[in-house]
Design an enzyme around this catalytic site. Structure first.
Site, PDB file in Angstrom:
ATOM      1  N   TYR A  51      10.449   7.131   9.128  1.00  0.00           N
ATOM      2  CA  TYR A  51       9.372   6.833   8.170  1.00  0.00           C
ATOM      3  C   TYR A  51       8.016   7.018   8.850  1.00  0.00           C
ATOM      4  CZ  TYR A  51       6.689   3.994   4.775  1.00  0.00           C
ATOM      5  OH  TYR A  51       5.781   3.533   3.845  1.00  0.00           O
TER       6      TYR A  51
ATOM      7  N   ARG B 241      12.851  -5.616   1.097  1.00  0.00           N
ATOM      8  CA  ARG B 241      11.594  -6.051   1.706  1.00  0.00           C
ATOM      9  C   ARG B 241      11.496  -7.564   1.626  1.00  0.00           C
ATOM     10  NH1 ARG B 241       7.519  -1.240  -0.271  1.00  0.00           N
ATOM     11  NH2 ARG B 241       8.885  -1.122  -2.073  1.00  0.00           N
TER      12      ARG B 241
ATOM     13  N   ASN C 186       4.352  20.533  -0.281  1.00  0.00           N
ATOM     14  CA  ASN C 186       4.334  21.018  -1.669  1.00  0.00           C
ATOM     15  C   ASN C 186       3.188  20.386  -2.463  1.00  0.00           C
ATOM     16  OD1 ASN C 186       6.557  22.721  -1.403  1.00  0.00           O
ATOM     17  ND2 ASN C 186       8.011  21.071  -1.833  1.00  0.00           N
TER      18      ASN C 186
ATOM     19  N   THR D 265      14.450   5.897  -5.261  1.00  0.00           N
ATOM     20  CA  THR D 265      14.262   4.444  -5.060  1.00  0.00           C
ATOM     21  C   THR D 265      13.491   3.819  -6.229  1.00  0.00           C
ATOM     22  OG1 THR D 265      12.244   4.843  -3.762  1.00  0.00           O
ATOM     23  CG2 THR D 265      14.297   4.568  -2.534  1.00  0.00           C
TER      24      THR D 265
ATOM     25  N   ASP E  55      12.513  16.513  -7.620  1.00  0.00           N
ATOM     26  CA  ASP E  55      12.453  16.180  -6.190  1.00  0.00           C
ATOM     27  C   ASP E  55      11.303  16.988  -5.584  1.00  0.00           C
ATOM     28  OD1 ASP E  55      12.750  16.100  -3.444  1.00  0.00           O
ATOM     29  OD2 ASP E  55      14.938  16.254  -3.497  1.00  0.00           O
ATOM     30  N   VAL E  56      10.271  16.301  -5.104  1.00  0.00           N
ATOM     31  CA  VAL E  56       9.074  17.019  -4.637  1.00  0.00           C
ATOM     32  C   VAL E  56       9.272  17.714  -3.286  1.00  0.00           C
ATOM     33  CG1 VAL E  56       7.473  15.609  -5.996  1.00  0.00           C
ATOM     34  CG2 VAL E  56       7.950  14.971  -3.614  1.00  0.00           C
TER      35      VAL E  56
ATOM     36  N   ALA F 181      -0.517   8.656   0.108  1.00  0.00           N
ATOM     37  CA  ALA F 181      -0.182   7.245   0.346  1.00  0.00           C
ATOM     38  C   ALA F 181       0.395   7.167   1.751  1.00  0.00           C
ATOM     39  CB  ALA F 181       0.838   6.760  -0.680  1.00  0.00           C
TER      40      ALA F 181
HETATM   41  P1  NAD Z   1       8.996   2.810  -4.118  1.00  0.00           P
HETATM   42  O1  NAD Z   1      10.272   3.122  -3.426  1.00  0.00           O
HETATM   43  O2  NAD Z   1       9.002   1.768  -5.192  1.00  0.00           O
HETATM   44  O3  NAD Z   1       8.348   4.111  -4.741  1.00  0.00           O
HETATM   45  C1  NAD Z   1       8.514   5.398  -4.203  1.00  0.00           C
HETATM   46  C2  NAD Z   1       8.826   6.359  -5.339  1.00  0.00           C
HETATM   47  O4  NAD Z   1       8.933   7.688  -4.797  1.00  0.00           O
HETATM   48  C3  NAD Z   1      10.158   6.042  -6.025  1.00  0.00           C
HETATM   49  O5  NAD Z   1       9.995   6.020  -7.430  1.00  0.00           O
HETATM   50  C4  NAD Z   1      11.063   7.193  -5.579  1.00  0.00           C
HETATM   51  O6  NAD Z   1      12.081   7.477  -6.513  1.00  0.00           O
HETATM   52  C5  NAD Z   1      10.056   8.328  -5.415  1.00  0.00           C
HETATM   53  N1  NAD Z   1      10.510   9.400  -4.512  1.00  0.00           N
HETATM   54  C6  NAD Z   1      10.982   9.288  -3.248  1.00  0.00           C
HETATM   55  N2  NAD Z   1      11.317  10.497  -2.751  1.00  0.00           N
HETATM   56  C7  NAD Z   1      11.031  11.403  -3.734  1.00  0.00           C
HETATM   57  C8  NAD Z   1      11.157  12.810  -3.835  1.00  0.00           C
HETATM   58  N3  NAD Z   1      11.659  13.561  -2.837  1.00  0.00           N
HETATM   59  N4  NAD Z   1      10.755  13.416  -4.985  1.00  0.00           N
HETATM   60  C9  NAD Z   1      10.257  12.688  -6.016  1.00  0.00           C
HETATM   61  N5  NAD Z   1      10.127  11.344  -5.973  1.00  0.00           N
HETATM   62  C10 NAD Z   1      10.518  10.709  -4.849  1.00  0.00           C
HETATM   63  O7  NAD Z   1       7.952   2.395  -2.962  1.00  0.00           O
HETATM   64  P2  NAD Z   1       6.448   1.880  -3.072  1.00  0.00           P
HETATM   65  O8  NAD Z   1       6.373   0.576  -2.370  1.00  0.00           O
HETATM   66  O9  NAD Z   1       5.965   1.991  -4.462  1.00  0.00           O
HETATM   67  O10 NAD Z   1       5.697   2.952  -2.163  1.00  0.00           O
HETATM   68  C11 NAD Z   1       4.943   4.001  -2.736  1.00  0.00           C
HETATM   69  C12 NAD Z   1       4.199   4.752  -1.649  1.00  0.00           C
HETATM   70  O11 NAD Z   1       3.313   3.863  -0.966  1.00  0.00           O
HETATM   71  C13 NAD Z   1       5.120   5.351  -0.588  1.00  0.00           C
HETATM   72  O12 NAD Z   1       4.618   6.614  -0.209  1.00  0.00           O
HETATM   73  C14 NAD Z   1       5.013   4.368   0.566  1.00  0.00           C
HETATM   74  O13 NAD Z   1       5.245   4.982   1.793  1.00  0.00           O
HETATM   75  C15 NAD Z   1       3.577   3.886   0.430  1.00  0.00           C
HETATM   76  N6  NAD Z   1       3.409   2.547   1.013  1.00  0.00           N
HETATM   77  C16 NAD Z   1       3.860   1.429   0.388  1.00  0.00           C
HETATM   78  C17 NAD Z   1       3.684   0.189   0.983  1.00  0.00           C
HETATM   79  C18 NAD Z   1       4.117  -1.092   0.323  1.00  0.00           C
HETATM   80  O14 NAD Z   1       3.937  -2.161   0.920  1.00  0.00           O
HETATM   81  N7  NAD Z   1       4.639  -1.116  -0.870  1.00  0.00           N
HETATM   82  C19 NAD Z   1       3.054   0.094   2.233  1.00  0.00           C
HETATM   83  C20 NAD Z   1       2.643   1.266   2.848  1.00  0.00           C
HETATM   84  C21 NAD Z   1       2.802   2.489   2.223  1.00  0.00           C
HETATM   85  N1  UDP Z   2      12.368  -9.947   7.041  1.00  0.00           N
HETATM   86  C1  UDP Z   2      12.987 -11.193   7.126  1.00  0.00           C
HETATM   87  N2  UDP Z   2      13.922 -11.517   6.164  1.00  0.00           N
HETATM   88  C2  UDP Z   2      14.257 -10.683   5.152  1.00  0.00           C
HETATM   89  C3  UDP Z   2      13.611  -9.409   5.070  1.00  0.00           C
HETATM   90  C4  UDP Z   2      12.670  -9.081   6.050  1.00  0.00           C
HETATM   91  O1  UDP Z   2      12.701 -11.995   8.002  1.00  0.00           O
HETATM   92  O2  UDP Z   2      15.112 -11.067   4.323  1.00  0.00           O
HETATM   93  C5  UDP Z   2      11.336  -9.623   8.048  1.00  0.00           C
HETATM   94  C6  UDP Z   2      11.503  -8.265   8.748  1.00  0.00           C
HETATM   95  O3  UDP Z   2      12.327  -8.388   9.895  1.00  0.00           O
HETATM   96  C7  UDP Z   2      10.073  -7.930   9.114  1.00  0.00           C
HETATM   97  C8  UDP Z   2       9.245  -8.590   8.011  1.00  0.00           C
HETATM   98  O4  UDP Z   2      10.106  -9.527   7.372  1.00  0.00           O
HETATM   99  O5  UDP Z   2       9.725  -8.537  10.334  1.00  0.00           O
HETATM  100  C9  UDP Z   2       8.716  -7.600   6.952  1.00  0.00           C
HETATM  101  O6  UDP Z   2       9.793  -6.789   6.551  1.00  0.00           O
HETATM  102  P1  UDP Z   2       9.750  -5.772   5.321  1.00  0.00           P
HETATM  103  O7  UDP Z   2      11.128  -5.215   5.191  1.00  0.00           O
HETATM  104  O8  UDP Z   2       9.172  -6.447   4.137  1.00  0.00           O
HETATM  105  O9  UDP Z   2       8.732  -4.608   5.716  1.00  0.00           O
HETATM  106  P2  UDP Z   2       8.041  -4.057   7.046  1.00  0.00           P
HETATM  107  O10 UDP Z   2       6.730  -4.733   7.103  1.00  0.00           O
HETATM  108  O11 UDP Z   2       8.893  -4.377   8.260  1.00  0.00           O
HETATM  109  O12 UDP Z   2       7.947  -2.607   6.818  1.00  0.00           O
END
Ligand code: NAD
Ligand code: UDP
Length: 315
Positions: free
Chosen positions: A145, A186, A99, A35, A56-57, A114
């Site tokens: 998730y 998102r 891992n 992603t 891939d971790v 995270a």
């Molecule tokens: P993102 O998708 O941009 O980043 C995730 C990264 O992990 C990507 O670069 C993807 O390629 C890599 N990845 C996934 N599976 C992998 C695997 N098996 N091996 C190696 N790499 C792998 O998402 P993000 O928003 O940057 O999220 C990063 C972390 O923070 C995640 O663990 C997510 O659960 C956590 N998190 C993010 C949010 C947010 O709002 N952005 C909220 C809560 C938690």
């Molecule tokens: N959502 C929305 N329109 C969009 C995308 C998301 O109304 O185009 C809503 C979704 O249903 C959720 C909230 O926005 O209630 C936040 O969604 P997001 O996918 O950003 O992450 P979440 O907090 O649900 O993990």
């Protein structure tokens, strides 16, 4: 410090690499790009203190030499992403965390997970403190998730208790900013992308569901402070300023002057979509002296400026 970041080519991971390098650390980013994107690290390509490993971790992680910290950020994070790759999501939360913890243990390194506000599920306590155990449906679509992260937290605490690994658990709430993928589904990139293309913003459900949005720079500051703290249990990191999704849509329409307005799409709301979400950040305030500084309007302006440049939209 020599620090390994899994998910280093992702949205949060790449900002974290920036910060660690800025602070003078050596960084190894590991990512399979499921992603994320190499482009997120491109601006660092000339730096000799950053190396990238395509891996891939969920498979054994091999790294030569010492490590001081392993920061495990790899995981799909957007509901659209994790519903597309549910099994990879479960595997990276379970096998990937195993891992990464094994690597930290072998190297005598500090470990950070995270984690997410999703461990609270569709919460029945509001706002959510770290002491709340959550309300998660294990077999619903979002369970892949939520349960992966809950397992990851359990494994992290087991390695802490059994193997004395020095652990940190960041429970991250909705974070947004530059380097999110416009198509990651998102709400913030969706709404900004739609506004810049002059399309109506798609509000799912009745728009009454709430979220609390944190700007990436604030989150990174919290993560950096947590890494250097002595707090081994979970800490919420997020912006407590809560709003309804419909209000967010109106704000983005106003800030971008989008004439196409808003369209309600009640059928698009994913089963189990939390009704409310707001971090109780008293622990982070107390233990880390941290709280967010960037308001939503300012953060949205910065994020849309970045997207505007990327997709070549002119005023
Ligand atoms: P993102 O998708 O941009 O980043 C995730 C990264 O992990 C990507 O670069 C993807 O390629 C890599 N990845 C996934 N599976 C992998 C695997 N098996 N091996 C190696 N790499 C792998 O998402 P993000 O928003 O940057 O999220 C990063 C972390 O923070 C995640 O663990 C997510 O659960 C956590 N998190 C993010 C949010 C947010 O709002 N952005 C909220 C809560 C938690
Ligand atoms: N959502 C929305 N329109 C969009 C995308 C998301 O109304 O185009 C809503 C979704 O249903 C959720 C909230 O926005 O209630 C936040 O969604 P997001 O996918 O950003 O992450 P979440 O907090 O649900 O993990």
């Amino acid at each position: 410090m020599r620090i390994l970041v899994t998910g280093g080519a992702g949205f949060i991971g790449s900002h974290l690499c920036d910060r660690l390098l800025q602070e003078g650390h050596q960084v190894i980013a590991v990512d399979n790009l499921i992603t994320g994107a190499r482009a997120n690290l491109e601006h660092l390509s000339s730096r000799t203190d950053l190396s990238f490993i395509a891996h891939d971790v969920t498979q054994y992680i091999h790294v030569d030499g010492p490590l001081d910290a392993v920061l495990h950020f790899a995981s799909p994070a957007s509901p659209v992403d994790y519903l597309r790759v549910p099994i990879q999501t479960l595997k990276v939360g379970a096998l990937g965390t195993h891992n990464a913890l094994g690597l930290a243990k072998a190297k005598g390194a500090r470990f950070m997970l995270a984690s997410t506000s999703e461990v609270y599920g569709d919460p029945q306590v509001h706002p959510q403190p770290e002491s709340y155990w959550g309300h998660v449906n294990p077999i619903g679509p979002r369970g892949v998730y939520d349960e992966a992260k809950r397992f990851a937290e359990a494994l992290t605490m087991a390695y802490h208790r059994v193997h004395a690994v020095d652990t940190r658990i960041a429970r991250i709430f909705n974070t947004y900013g530059p380097r999110m993928r416009l198509d990651d589904g998102r709400v913030v990139p969706n709404f900004i992308g739609q506004a810049l293309r002059r399309e109506p913003l798609t509000v799912y459900g009745d728009g009454e569901q709430t979220r609390s949005f944190c700007y990436i720079d604030d989150l990174i500051e919290g993560i950096y402070r947590l890494l250097h703290s002595h707090e081994t249990g979970p800490v919420n990191l997020g912006n407590p300023s809560e709003m309804r999704i419909l209000e967010l849509a109106h704000l983005i329409v106003r800030l971008t002057g989008n004439p196409a307005g808003i369209v309600m799409q009640s059928e698009k709301r994913i089963e189990g979509d939390p009704r409310t979400r707001q971090p109780d950040i008293r622990k982070a305030q107390r233990v880390l002296g941290w709280e967010p500084q960037v308001g939503l309007e300012e953060g949205i302006q910065r994020t849309s400026a970045w997207f505007r440049e990327r997709i070549g939209v002119r005023d």
